[in-house]
Design an enzyme around this catalytic site. Structure first.
Site, PDB file in Angstrom:
ATOM      1  N   GLY A  97       0.799  -1.208   0.000  1.00 41.57           N
ATOM      2  CA  GLY A  97       0.000   0.000   0.000  1.00 41.57           C
ATOM      3  C   GLY A  97       0.833   1.260   0.000  1.00 41.57           C
ATOM      4  N   ASP A  99       4.128   1.548  -1.381  1.00 38.40           N
ATOM      5  CA  ASP A  99       4.700   1.659  -2.732  1.00 38.40           C
ATOM      6  C   ASP A  99       3.888   0.772  -3.665  1.00 38.40           C
ATOM      7  OD1 ASP A  99       6.242   2.130  -4.926  1.00 38.40           O
ATOM      8  OD2 ASP A  99       8.056   1.177  -4.175  1.00 38.40           O
ATOM      9  N   ASN A 145      -8.573   4.960   4.830  1.00 36.99           N
ATOM     10  CA  ASN A 145      -8.379   5.081   3.382  1.00 36.99           C
ATOM     11  C   ASN A 145      -9.414   4.255   2.632  1.00 36.99           C
ATOM     12  OD1 ASN A 145      -7.190   2.793   1.504  1.00 36.99           O
ATOM     13  ND2 ASN A 145      -6.406   2.382   3.569  1.00 36.99           N
ATOM     14  N   PHE A 149      -7.348   0.047  -4.642  1.00 35.21           N
ATOM     15  CA  PHE A 149      -6.368  -0.609  -5.523  1.00 35.21           C
ATOM     16  C   PHE A 149      -5.970   0.283  -6.708  1.00 35.21           C
ATOM     17  CE2 PHE A 149      -7.573  -5.336  -4.502  1.00 35.21           C
ATOM     18  CZ  PHE A 149      -6.943  -5.217  -3.278  1.00 35.21           C
ATOM     19  N   SER A 219      -9.077  -6.354   1.286  1.00 30.01           N
ATOM     20  CA  SER A 219      -9.277  -4.910   1.246  1.00 30.01           C
ATOM     21  C   SER A 219     -10.773  -4.616   1.307  1.00 30.01           C
ATOM     22  CB  SER A 219      -8.696  -4.302  -0.031  1.00 30.01           C
ATOM     23  OG  SER A 219      -9.125  -2.959  -0.181  1.00 30.01           O
ATOM     24  N   ASN A 221     -12.130  -1.967   0.236  1.00 33.75           N
ATOM     25  CA  ASN A 221     -12.411  -0.892  -0.718  1.00 33.75           C
ATOM     26  C   ASN A 221     -12.660  -1.358  -2.147  1.00 33.75           C
ATOM     27  OD1 ASN A 221     -11.979   1.050   1.370  1.00 33.75           O
ATOM     28  ND2 ASN A 221      -9.778   0.735   1.124  1.00 33.75           N
ATOM     29  N   THR A 222     -12.690  -2.674  -2.354  1.00 33.12           N
ATOM     30  CA  THR A 222     -13.033  -3.247  -3.656  1.00 33.12           C
ATOM     31  C   THR A 222     -14.303  -4.076  -3.480  1.00 33.12           C
ATOM     32  OG1 THR A 222     -10.740  -3.314  -4.417  1.00 33.12           O
ATOM     33  CG2 THR A 222     -12.290  -4.797  -5.499  1.00 33.12           C
ATOM     34  N   LYS A 264      -3.643 -12.642   2.545  1.00 40.50           N
ATOM     35  CA  LYS A 264      -3.847 -11.532   3.473  1.00 40.50           C
ATOM     36  C   LYS A 264      -5.324 -11.462   3.829  1.00 40.50           C
ATOM     37  CE  LYS A 264      -2.635  -6.730   4.391  1.00 40.50           C
ATOM     38  NZ  LYS A 264      -1.796  -5.583   3.970  1.00 40.50           N
ATOM     39  N   ASN A 293      -5.459  -6.916   7.380  1.00 37.71           N
ATOM     40  CA  ASN A 293      -5.716  -5.723   6.589  1.00 37.71           C
ATOM     41  C   ASN A 293      -6.391  -4.680   7.484  1.00 37.71           C
ATOM     42  OD1 ASN A 293      -6.125  -4.042   4.240  1.00 37.71           O
ATOM     43  ND2 ASN A 293      -6.204  -5.900   3.009  1.00 37.71           N
TER      44      ASN A 293
END
Length: 442
Positions: A97, A99, A145, A149, A219, A221-222, A264, A293
């Site tokens: 997340g 880089d 956040n 992705f 995640s 956020n997807t 993860k 996560n």
């Protein structure tokens, strides 16, 4: 006149640039700890001036340009550890997340991490969710956040990592500090119809450049991603991705060998979810788990912050207790048979040590680095070494899972139960049964 004003501005710009260059040269002449401390202090005004996402982008660019120092000091012997037959100079890594596009890997490794994980990377480029999508809660050392992705896609990341591998191979000299290891975190595209295919594409395209590979199914956020943590979905996904990896001839992997495959997972799991994930991990021979996560919960004081009303995953200090409990549960459910990377809310060496005692073989940071800067890395390593010494552990490996082994006989019995259940589960699966009847909560 306008001419004189322009000339004055030009002279001022030259003087400013000269002063900045002189300051940079002077900083480079200082010892490494001073350099880290100065750069960390400079982070405070940046956080005041820029929003979270801009600060993130500026940090990546500065590291990419080589403006951050390189810590060439060897790590203390007690911090060295081996996982998946790979040697880590220390167990502290950078989480995915930070880089996303593998643009600053060399500089990040130079900060003193034992390993750096890039991504999440999707097969195709995607912009992520609309901005603003990152929100600080500085009084809690937390961030929310909903990036989604955002990344340049697998092809661009492959190009960046090929260049990185080429540069570092040429730069290696005998006696140097051992290089940090590289993890690649894979995701699925938001509009993809076939998540499994996305992960297989990512693995095929990038795994040969990695020391380990991560399937990110957690995640928040997807849309629909966390559904892949369900027992049947996860088992099918792992089986196919692992099959894709295992069909590559071993000789084609090169000197790094076959990359371990990690999953993860989220911290927002029911007891049944945890048992299912543990069962699948053991049955499918997953090489490791990353726990955890970000959370969609707002634990503790985070619930009282106005920022907490923003949608997205919460990271940082408020996540520590929740993620550590899930880590501890998963270590128990797997009998310590599956290496775990602990992440979530770590801010110092004592936090890292608690994760290790709970069952983590390695740990990762992210949010604390954004707040505290690179000075925290050598400090964390010293603090962790002090914790190990204080409690009589000569190495990190000796401390892994120590909280579970206070009664050795009970822990041995637990491991035997896990091994027996795993054998029964694999037999049931081989016979086409669901295997659920074999699995029990412990």
């Amino acid at each position: 006149s306008a001419y004189k004003m322009l000339k004055g501005l030009k002279t001022g710009a030259y003087l400013g640039a000269g002063a900045g260059l002189a300051g940079y040269v002077a900083l480079k002449c200082c010892d490494i700890d001073t350099q880290f401390n100065v750069l960390s202090e400079l982070g405070s005004p940046f956080r005041t001036i820029f929003d979270a996402e801009t600060s993130h982008a500026v940090g990546i660019k500065a590291i990419q340009l080589g403006l951050f120092p390189k810590d060439t000091r060897h790590d203390l012997p007690s911090l060295k550890t081996s996982v998946w037959n790979k040697n880590f100079s220390n167990p502290i890594g950078l989480a995915a997340g930070f880089d996303k596009n593998a643009e600053a890997v060399e500089g990040l490794m130079g900060l003193g991490f034992g390993f750096v994980e890039v991504g999440s990377v999707t097969p195709k480029p995607q912009p992520g969710n609309p901005q603003p999508r990152v929100f600080r809660i500085p009084e809690l050392g937390a961030v929310i956040n909903r990036y989604g992705f955002n990344n340049l896609g697998a092809s661009a990341v492959e190009d960046n990592l090929k260049l990185f591998r080429l540069k570092t191979k040429k730069a290696e000299t005998p006696g140097d500090k051992p290089p940090a290891l590289l993890g690649i975190n894979l995701g699925k595209n938001k509009n993809s119809k076939d998540a499994t295919l996305d992960y297989c594409i990512g693995l095929t395209k990038l795994a040969y450049l990695a020391d380990y590979v991560v399937i990110n199914v957690s995640s928040p956020n997807t849309p629909g991603l966390r559904a892949l943590q369900g027992r049947e979905q996860l088992q099918s996904l792992i089986s196919q991705v692992k099959g894709t990896r295992d069909r590559v001839p071993e000789k084609d992997w090169g000197s790094r060998g076959i990359p371990p495959l990690l999953i993860k997972i989220a911290p927002d799991l029911t007891e049944e979810d945890k048992a299912d994930i543990a069962a699948v991990a053991l049955q499918e021979g997953v090489d490791g788990l990353i726990i955890s996560n970000t959370t969609i919960q707002r634990p503790g004081a985070a619930a009282d912050s106005d920022i907490s009303k923003e949608a997205g995953g919460l990271s940082g200090v408020p996540l520590f207790q929740l993620s550590t409990q899930v880590l501890k549960d998963m270590y128990r459910l797997t009998g310590g048979r599956v290496p775990i990377v602990g992440v979530g809310g770590i801010t110092n060496g004592e936090d890292a040590y608690k994760k290790i005692r709970a069952g983590a073989s390695l740990v990762q940071i992210y949010t604390a680095l954004a707040y505290e800067g690179p000075a925290m890395i050598p400090r964390m390593k010293k603090e962790l070494a002090d914790c190990l010494k204080r409690d009589g552990f000569a190495t990190v490996a000796e401390a892994v899972g120590a909280d579970h082994k206070l009664n050795p006989a009970d822990w041995a019995a637990q491991q035997m139960r896990v091994d027996n259940q795993t054998r029964r589960l694999r037999k049931a699966m081989a016979n086409g049964e669901s295997g659920r009847s074999w699995w029990r909560f412990w």
